[in-house]
Design a protein around this motif. Structure first.
Motif, PDB file in Angstrom:
ATOM      1  N   ILE A 103       6.340  85.605 -76.547  1.00 18.88           N
ATOM      2  CA  ILE A 103       5.082  86.238 -76.156  1.00 18.88           C
ATOM      3  C   ILE A 103       5.348  87.136 -74.955  1.00 18.88           C
ATOM      4  O   ILE A 103       5.700  86.661 -73.868  1.00 18.88           O
ATOM      5  N   GLN A 104       5.198  88.418 -75.168  1.00 23.53           N
ATOM      6  CA  GLN A 104       5.303  89.409 -74.095  1.00 23.53           C
ATOM      7  C   GLN A 104       3.912  89.678 -73.535  1.00 23.53           C
ATOM      8  O   GLN A 104       2.905  89.193 -74.060  1.00 23.53           O
ATOM      9  N   GLY A 105       3.861  90.483 -72.476  1.00 29.14           N
ATOM     10  CA  GLY A 105       2.557  90.842 -71.931  1.00 29.14           C
ATOM     11  C   GLY A 105       1.842  91.861 -72.803  1.00 29.14           C
ATOM     12  O   GLY A 105       0.697  91.682 -73.185  1.00 29.14           O
ATOM     13  N   THR A 106       2.550  92.938 -73.151  1.00 30.10           N
ATOM     14  CA  THR A 106       1.938  94.038 -73.897  1.00 30.10           C
ATOM     15  C   THR A 106       2.946  94.617 -74.887  1.00 30.10           C
ATOM     16  O   THR A 106       4.148  94.328 -74.827  1.00 30.10           O
ATOM     17  N   THR A 107       2.451  95.486 -75.762  1.00 28.82           N
ATOM     18  CA  THR A 107       3.330  96.189 -76.699  1.00 28.82           C
ATOM     19  C   THR A 107       4.331  97.072 -75.958  1.00 28.82           C
ATOM     20  O   THR A 107       5.476  97.234 -76.410  1.00 28.82           O
ATOM     21  N   CYS A 108       3.926  97.647 -74.834  1.00 27.42           N
ATOM     22  CA  CYS A 108       4.856  98.471 -74.054  1.00 27.42           C
ATOM     23  C   CYS A 108       6.100  97.657 -73.694  1.00 27.42           C
ATOM     24  O   CYS A 108       7.233  98.159 -73.775  1.00 27.42           O
ATOM     25  N   GLU A 109       5.903  96.400 -73.306  1.00 30.24           N
ATOM     26  CA  GLU A 109       7.029  95.542 -72.965  1.00 30.24           C
ATOM     27  C   GLU A 109       7.849  95.203 -74.206  1.00 30.24           C
ATOM     28  O   GLU A 109       9.093  95.176 -74.164  1.00 30.24           O
ATOM     29  N   ALA A 110       7.163  94.928 -75.315  1.00 25.19           N
ATOM     30  CA  ALA A 110       7.865  94.572 -76.553  1.00 25.19           C
ATOM     31  C   ALA A 110       8.758  95.715 -77.014  1.00 25.19           C
ATOM     32  O   ALA A 110       9.916  95.502 -77.410  1.00 25.19           O
ATOM     33  N   ILE A 111       8.246  96.946 -76.970  1.00 28.38           N
ATOM     34  CA  ILE A 111       9.040  98.086 -77.404  1.00 28.38           C
ATOM     35  C   ILE A 111      10.188  98.337 -76.439  1.00 28.38           C
ATOM     36  O   ILE A 111      11.318  98.644 -76.855  1.00 28.38           O
ATOM     37  N   LEU A 112       9.938  98.185 -75.147  1.00 26.06           N
ATOM     38  CA  LEU A 112      11.011  98.377 -74.169  1.00 26.06           C
ATOM     39  C   LEU A 112      12.134  97.363 -74.376  1.00 26.06           C
ATOM     40  O   LEU A 112      13.324  97.717 -74.329  1.00 26.06           O
ATOM     41  N   CYS A 113      11.782  96.119 -74.627  1.00 17.85           N
ATOM     42  CA  CYS A 113      12.801  95.090 -74.861  1.00 17.85           C
ATOM     43  C   CYS A 113      13.624  95.399 -76.107  1.00 17.85           C
ATOM     44  O   CYS A 113      14.864  95.299 -76.097  1.00 17.85           O
ATOM     45  N   THR A 114      12.955  95.781 -77.179  1.00 16.62           N
ATOM     46  CA  THR A 114      13.685  96.023 -78.427  1.00 16.62           C
ATOM     47  C   THR A 114      14.503  97.306 -78.363  1.00 16.62           C
ATOM     48  O   THR A 114      15.615  97.366 -78.891  1.00 16.62           O
ATOM     49  N   ILE A 115      13.981  98.330 -77.717  1.00 15.61           N
ATOM     50  CA  ILE A 115      14.733  99.582 -77.626  1.00 15.61           C
ATOM     51  C   ILE A 115      15.956  99.392 -76.731  1.00 15.61           C
ATOM     52  O   ILE A 115      17.020  99.993 -76.958  1.00 15.61           O
ATOM     53  N   THR A 116      15.839  98.530 -75.736  1.00 12.09           N
ATOM     54  CA  THR A 116      16.978  98.226 -74.872  1.00 12.09           C
ATOM     55  C   THR A 116      18.055  97.477 -75.648  1.00 12.09           C
ATOM     56  O   THR A 116      19.255  97.780 -75.537  1.00 12.09           O
ATOM     57  N   ALA A 117      17.628  96.495 -76.437  1.00 10.29           N
ATOM     58  CA  ALA A 117      18.582  95.747 -77.262  1.00 10.29           C
ATOM     59  C   ALA A 117      19.253  96.660 -78.284  1.00 10.29           C
ATOM     60  O   ALA A 117      20.478  96.589 -78.498  1.00 10.29           O
ATOM     61  N   ALA A 118      18.450  97.530 -78.907  1.00 11.01           N
ATOM     62  CA  ALA A 118      19.000  98.455 -79.903  1.00 11.01           C
ATOM     63  C   ALA A 118      19.980  99.444 -79.264  1.00 11.01           C
ATOM     64  O   ALA A 118      21.027  99.764 -79.833  1.00 11.01           O
ATOM     65  N   ARG A 119      19.629  99.922 -78.073  1.00  7.64           N
ATOM     66  CA  ARG A 119      20.512 100.841 -77.337  1.00  7.64           C
ATOM     67  C   ARG A 119      21.867 100.208 -77.085  1.00  7.64           C
ATOM     68  O   ARG A 119      22.921 100.796 -77.377  1.00  7.64           O
ATOM     69  N   ASP A 120      21.853  98.980 -76.543  1.00  9.55           N
ATOM     70  CA  ASP A 120      23.116  98.326 -76.198  1.00  9.55           C
ATOM     71  C   ASP A 120      23.932  97.971 -77.439  1.00  9.55           C
ATOM     72  O   ASP A 120      25.170  98.033 -77.420  1.00  9.55           O
ATOM     73  N   GLU A 121      23.224  97.628 -78.503  1.00 10.46           N
ATOM     74  CA  GLU A 121      23.917  97.311 -79.754  1.00 10.46           C
ATOM     75  C   GLU A 121      24.639  98.541 -80.289  1.00 10.46           C
ATOM     76  O   GLU A 121      25.792  98.466 -80.736  1.00 10.46           O
ATOM     77  N   MET A 122      23.981  99.708 -80.239  1.00  2.19           N
ATOM     78  CA  MET A 122      24.607 100.932 -80.714  1.00  2.19           C
ATOM     79  C   MET A 122      25.727 101.383 -79.776  1.00  2.19           C
ATOM     80  O   MET A 122      26.814 101.803 -80.228  1.00  2.19           O
ATOM     81  N   LEU A 123      25.512 101.278 -78.475  1.00  2.00           N
ATOM     82  CA  LEU A 123      26.525 101.723 -77.522  1.00  2.00           C
ATOM     83  C   LEU A 123      27.782 100.856 -77.578  1.00  2.00           C
ATOM     84  O   LEU A 123      28.880 101.334 -77.259  1.00  2.00           O
ATOM     85  N   SER A 124      27.614  99.601 -77.983  1.00  2.00           N
ATOM     86  CA  SER A 124      28.797  98.746 -78.128  1.00  2.00           C
ATOM     87  C   SER A 124      29.700  99.249 -79.256  1.00  2.00           C
ATOM     88  O   SER A 124      30.892  98.938 -79.291  1.00  2.00           O
ATOM     89  N   LYS A 125      29.119 100.054 -80.153  1.00  5.29           N
ATOM     90  CA  LYS A 125      29.887 100.601 -81.273  1.00  5.29           C
ATOM     91  C   LYS A 125      30.436 101.992 -80.965  1.00  5.29           C
ATOM     92  O   LYS A 125      31.556 102.327 -81.369  1.00  5.29           O
ATOM     93  N   VAL A 126      29.636 102.810 -80.260  1.00  7.34           N
ATOM     94  CA  VAL A 126      30.022 104.212 -80.064  1.00  7.34           C
ATOM     95  C   VAL A 126      30.488 104.516 -78.652  1.00  7.34           C
ATOM     96  O   VAL A 126      30.965 105.625 -78.389  1.00  7.34           O
TER      97      VAL A 126
END
Length: 516
Positions: A158-181
């Motif tokens: 449970i996050q506070g808001t959708t803004c937080e949920a998107i920030l968390c997921t975009i951060t995870a996605a960013r790091d996942e992609m950067l670990s490859k490229v």
């Protein structure tokens, strides 16, 4: 007890958490709020105060002498309530709802009363375990695949808001992609949404260090109900790839803010898969409706996404703030968001057998939000929750029917859930002009501009009346009034009254125009 200062006499030293005083004052506050809910429809829905009003009414500094709860509640009645826009009013139809309930309110009271700071399991085991259980309950109600549940291979937070949920997921996605490229390629990462996607996506991308020029808002069209076209996404991603950029994140929406458009999840996920993109599905408003079998098809294909979220504090009778986020791969969040300072080390965390929610979010500290969601689910049960939502959809259908029965108005886009987008048509503003070619492009363009201005004035007048509150959007150059049903106290009679106010206000403006 430490000193409170030499200027404070003993007569002012009181225990701030005296149980009996808490009981007495608590009863008074509950009675105050019960009376507020009883009378809330008598207040102007949109606050009518002017900027700076409160500074003129309150002292310039905090009091030296304690004041009684009776005095404070009296000041709330006199000074604060006039400055509140009443989101719980049955005549509130603006933005999206913030639907309240007795269970949601009392759950918030319990959460606040316990006042635990559940950043990891050991700091309050019940807070963590209840959250995990409740998120699985809710996930099963939505028929999410087991890959999103703790009982499967995923999990919810449970996050506070959708803004937080998107920030968390975009951060995870960013790091996942950067670990490859490679991290040096962060400037090449590209984010995708539509021109209807919530601004939270662009904000999250900015915070996550994504180049602003690499945030794609793909154009949608009224002819396709403003949904994001998979083919448009495919073309955009291909062009970016050919330019040496790296597509890595797609935000699809179920129930956009402007018009409640629904992006087609399954085909969008297929395109995203071609480029290895993380797909987040934002159901902030409409996700709750998907507990109803007749709306579940809107999230068909969710099994191919990486994460999904909706706000229980919008249209699920749970007080702000409560954004439910599920992820297929919790480890992706944890890798990006975890911290392990010595002062938080403990055997439970080291065992890797418990959930430490501090590693699933931006902040360290977190509230016991699961308590209120638990009370809502238990107090009403699944069938009643579905019927509450259906009642709002039924009222939106009623409003839609009333609009469609008046030839001066139109429903601008198809209604998917409990919001109707409508306006006064340009033809309602026409004066009879012999021999005038209404098909002329410039004339039609002028007609649209006039219609936009009329609808803008109509909305301003509606809201200034205090009888209702609605908000607007602009899509394909059309100024649209949004009528969102969802306040818990709203009944058919309030919808009928709202339409009557719309017609009477439009009549008055038209009469003034025709007499000038």
């Amino acid at each position: 007890m430490g000193s409170l200062g030499s200027d404070v006499g003993p007569s002012y030293i009181v225990n701030p958490l005296n149980p009996e005083e808490f009981r007495r004052q608590g009863h008074m506050v509950i009675d105050f709020l019960a009376d507020y809910y009883k009378n809330v429809e008598n207040y102007p829905v949109l606050s009518q105060v002017e900027h700076g009003y409160l500074e003129k009414l309150l002292p310039k500094s905090a009091p030296e002498i304690p004041e009684t709860i009776e005095t404070i509640l009296n000041d709330i009645e006199k000074h604060i309530i006039p400055g509140i826009t009443h989101w719980q009013s049955p005549n509130y139809f603006a933005y999206f709802p913030s639907s309240g309930s007795i269970a949601g309110f009392l759950g918030e009271v319990l959460s606040t009363g316990f006042n635990v700071v559940g950043f990891n399991w050991i700091s309050s085991p019940a807070a963590t375990e209840l959250e995990s259980i409740v998120m699985d309950w809710l996930g099963k109600m939505l028929e999410l695949p087991r890959s999103f549940l703790f009982s499967g291979t995923g999990g919810g937070v449970i996050q506070g808001t959708t803004c937080e949920a998107i920030l968390c997921t975009i951060t995870a996605a960013r790091d996942e992609m950067l670990s490859k490229v490679g991290r040096k390629n962060i400037g090449k990462l590209v984010v995708y949404g539509s021109d209807q996607t919530h601004s939270a996506l662009a904000k999250a991308a900015k915070i996550a260090g994504i180049e602003p020029n690499n945030v794609r808002a793909i154009k949608t069209r009224k002819s396709s109900s403003f949904e994001l076209s998979p083919e448009s996404l495919r073309i955009a991603a291909r062009l970016d790839t050919e330019a040496g950029l790296i597509p890595f994140f797609l935000c699809a929406t179920v129930g956009t803010t402007s018009t409640t458009a629904v992006d087609p999840i399954r085909p969008l996920c297929e395109v995203a898969k071609e480029h290895g993109m993380w797909v987040h599905v934002d159901g902030a408003y409409a996700g709750s409706a998907c507990i109803c079998p007749e709306f579940r098809h809107f999230i068909d294909g969710i099994e191919n996404a990486n994460s999904f979220s909706f706000n229980a504090h919008k249209w699920f009778f749970t007080t702000l703030d409560c954004c439910c986020l599920w992820v297929k791969d919790p480890s992706a969040l944890i890798k990006s968001l975890s911290t392990s300072p010595e002062y938080l080390n403990n055997k439970a965390s080291e065992s890797k057998q418990v959930v430490d929610y501090k590693d699933w979010q931006i902040a360290l500290s977190r509230r016991f939000r699961a308590m209120k969601l638990w009370l809502v689910l238990r107090s009403y049960g699944v069938p009643n929750l579905r019927n509450f939502l259906r009642s709002h959809v039924k009222m939106a259908k009623l409003f839609q029917h009333l609009v469609e029965c008046d030839q001066r108005f139109e429903v601008v886009v198809p209604r998917n859930f409990a919001m109707v987008c409508f306006r006064v048509l340009p033809t309602a503003l026409e004066k009879k002009q012999n021999g005038f070619d209404r098909s002329d492009y410039q004339t039609r363009h002028l007609d649209e501009e006039n219609a936009n201005e009329f609808n803008r004035k109509l909305l301003e007048s509606l809201n200034a009346s205090g009888e209702v509150y609605m908000t607007h959007t602009v899509v394909e150059g059309i100024y649209v009034i949004r009528f969102a049903v969802g306040a818990s106290l709203t009944e058919d009679k309030h919808v009928i009254k709202a339409w009557k106010v719309v017609q009477e206000t439009a009549d008055a403006i038209l009469t003034t125009m025709n007499n000038t």
